[in-house]
Design a protein around this motif. Structure first.
Motif, PDB file in Angstrom:
ATOM      1  N   ASP A 136      10.143 -60.784 -19.829  1.00 38.43           N
ATOM      2  CA  ASP A 136      10.926 -61.876 -19.246  1.00 38.43           C
ATOM      3  C   ASP A 136      12.407 -61.778 -19.605  1.00 38.43           C
ATOM      4  OD1 ASP A 136      10.326 -62.273 -21.850  1.00 38.43           O
ATOM      5  OD2 ASP A 136       9.647 -64.340 -21.655  1.00 38.43           O
ATOM      6  N   ARG A 137      12.887 -60.552 -19.928  1.00 37.57           N
ATOM      7  CA  ARG A 137      14.320 -60.243 -20.103  1.00 37.57           C
ATOM      8  C   ARG A 137      14.938 -60.981 -21.282  1.00 37.57           C
ATOM      9  NH1 ARG A 137      14.841 -55.799 -17.899  1.00 37.57           N
ATOM     10  NH2 ARG A 137      17.103 -56.097 -17.757  1.00 37.57           N
ATOM     11  N   ILE A 138      14.204 -61.135 -22.354  1.00 40.21           N
ATOM     12  CA  ILE A 138      14.739 -61.756 -23.568  1.00 40.21           C
ATOM     13  C   ILE A 138      14.913 -60.661 -24.618  1.00 40.21           C
ATOM     14  CG2 ILE A 138      14.290 -63.377 -25.445  1.00 40.21           C
ATOM     15  CD1 ILE A 138      12.794 -65.112 -23.493  1.00 40.21           C
ATOM     16  N   ALA A 139      16.131 -60.565 -25.149  1.00 37.40           N
ATOM     17  CA  ALA A 139      16.424 -59.533 -26.152  1.00 37.40           C
ATOM     18  C   ALA A 139      15.905 -59.971 -27.521  1.00 37.40           C
ATOM     19  CB  ALA A 139      17.929 -59.268 -26.233  1.00 37.40           C
ATOM     20  N   LEU A 140      15.264 -59.047 -28.206  1.00 37.56           N
ATOM     21  CA  LEU A 140      14.795 -59.325 -29.572  1.00 37.56           C
ATOM     22  C   LEU A 140      14.829 -58.028 -30.381  1.00 37.56           C
ATOM     23  CD1 LEU A 140      11.698 -58.055 -29.563  1.00 37.56           C
ATOM     24  CD2 LEU A 140      11.178 -60.204 -28.437  1.00 37.56           C
ATOM     25  N   VAL A 175       6.495 -53.782 -26.071  1.00 40.72           N
ATOM     26  CA  VAL A 175       7.268 -55.006 -25.890  1.00 40.72           C
ATOM     27  C   VAL A 175       7.739 -55.151 -24.448  1.00 40.72           C
ATOM     28  CG1 VAL A 175       9.410 -56.178 -26.541  1.00 40.72           C
ATOM     29  CG2 VAL A 175       7.953 -55.153 -28.294  1.00 40.72           C
ATOM     30  N   ALA A 176       8.089 -54.034 -23.810  1.00 42.55           N
ATOM     31  CA  ALA A 176       8.579 -54.103 -22.428  1.00 42.55           C
ATOM     32  C   ALA A 176       7.528 -54.636 -21.474  1.00 42.55           C
ATOM     33  CB  ALA A 176       9.052 -52.720 -21.977  1.00 42.55           C
ATOM     34  N   GLY A 177       6.254 -54.524 -21.799  1.00 44.54           N
ATOM     35  CA  GLY A 177       5.197 -55.011 -20.921  1.00 44.54           C
ATOM     36  C   GLY A 177       4.679 -56.383 -21.286  1.00 44.54           C
ATOM     37  N   ARG A 178       5.350 -57.097 -22.190  1.00 41.73           N
ATOM     38  CA  ARG A 178       4.892 -58.418 -22.628  1.00 41.73           C
ATOM     39  C   ARG A 178       6.037 -59.420 -22.550  1.00 41.73           C
ATOM     40  NH1 ARG A 178       1.678 -55.018 -25.723  1.00 41.73           N
ATOM     41  NH2 ARG A 178      -0.469 -55.763 -26.083  1.00 41.73           N
TER      42      ARG A 178
END
Length: 383
Positions: free
Chosen positions: A203-207, A246-249
């Motif tokens: 969902d395009r949130i940086a972490l 992470v890219a798929g979640r």
């Protein structure tokens, strides 16, 4: 050495020998004692040498051997090394010199026993325990030594080629004519810290995610032939695995399903290191670091969920209390005795808080009439 009236006088001490020359040519060797030599023209010269555990110059020996080979053989022990040969020279049983290939040394043997042990290092580069003990004090750059601990594997390389795996213990090797290297690998589980990796969720949130892995070497020979730096290689593999996971979640899936994420990472990495000689025993996410504004939003959501849960619990408790009161009221309505007992219980609690109580029966009926009125359950029926 003194000269007096056609005679030369000379004193040679114990442990010494004198080389007597006339006009620069060797005539004989003088033993210990006093010597009177006829020297009318003052042509004799004597050179005194210490012969106890002593070395003689090799250049001088070459000249003397050419002139008097019989005398040189009686006085000296010549030690000469060949290619790929090591020599240990012992004087009176004590090792004193370690000679490398293509060396020449000459020792006096008239007062000292000279022992020579030759070692051919062509086939086996190992230094035996006996030889290592002999050269402990005199070792030079011709010996390399390594100690392999119990928790280590030692790999022996000769001229860059892996020869064998060394058992735990002390090992020494001759380095004459070859390059020897011993590589030690720790077989205990070692931690590998994967520092914060910044990435985007579905969902395009940086972490940023920090991970910890534990790896253990199970096949050292295979590992050194496949991977030059096991920690750097494992670091890159974990990086790829966490980015793909992470890219798929979404953010909620990353935060709520860490156990599933850890299992997926372990499967990904173990599948790729299976044939490399290293085993990944543990791998998991240690920290998930959110940006400041995202962290504040998450904290607000968590706080709202807690408040809603607390309100729900409070309402459930109020409902239960009301239901309990309703049940109690129904019981009292159906059972007057229970109602009377409740009144007496309330009166008891009230009396506990009062310091003094005055009771009046009224109409002069006395204390007995008062007690009868207090415990009367039903009013007196009139005829």
């Amino acid at each position: 050495m003194t000269w007096h009236f056609l005679m030369t006088r000379l004193m040679v001490k114990d442990g010494e020998r004198a080389l007597l020359t006339r006009n620069g040519r060797l005539e004989r060797v003088l033993e210990p004692g006093r010597h009177r030599l006829f020297d009318p023209r003052h042509e004799l010269t004597a050179e005194i040498f210490n012969v106890v555990c002593a070395e003689f110059p090799a250049e001088r020996y070459a000249v003397l051997n050419a002139a008097r080979p019989d005398l040189a053989a009686d006085l000296f022990e010549v030690v000469e090394t060949k290619a790929n040969e090591i020599v240990i020279v012992s004087l009176d049983g004590r090792p004193v010199v370690l000679m490398v290939p293509w060396q020449v040394r000459v020792y006096w043997k008239v007062a000292t026993r000279v022992d020579v042990e030759r070692i051919d290092v062509t086939s086996d580069p190992r230094v035996s325990a006996r030889h290592l003990a002999m050269i402990e004090r005199i070792r030079s750059m011709v010996v390399t030594e390594a100690v392999v601990e119990n928790h280590e594997a030692g790999l022996l390389y000769v001229e860059g080629r892996l020869v064998e795996r060394l058992a735990p213990g002390r090992h020494a090797f001759w380095t004459v004519g070859r390059k020897i290297d011993v590589k030690r690998l720790d077989l205990r589980p070692q931690p590998v810290e994967i520092t914060a990796q910044e990435m985007l969720t579905k969902d395009r949130i940086a972490l940023r995610v920090t991970l910890t892995a534990f790896r253990r070497i199970v096949d050292p020979e295979r590992l050194v032939g496949v991977v030059p730096d096991v920690d750097a290689w494992l670091y890159r593999l974990v990086q790829f695995a966490i980015r793909e996971a992470v890219a798929g979640r979404t953010l909620d899936e990353v935060l709520s399903a860490k156990a599933v994420l850890d299992a997926e990472l372990r499967h990904y990495v173990r599948e790729r290191v299976a044939d490399s000689g290293v085993e990944v025993t543990e791998l998991g996410v240690k920290d998930v670091i959110l940006p400041g504004e995202i962290r504040e939003l998450v904290n607000k959501v968590v706080e709202a969920e807690r408040v809603a849960k607390a309100n729900l619990i409070r309402r459930q408790e109020e409902t239960a209390a009301t239901r309990s009161l309703l049940n109690t009221a129904k019981l009292m309505e159906e059972n007057p005795l229970l109602l009377r007992l409740k009144e007496l219980e309330s009166l008891e609690r009230l009396v506990e808080k009062v310091g003094r109580i005055d009771l009046h029966a009224g109409d002069g009926q006395g204390f007995d009439a008062l007690l009868n009125k207090l415990v009367r359950l039903k009013p007196t029926e009139t005829a």
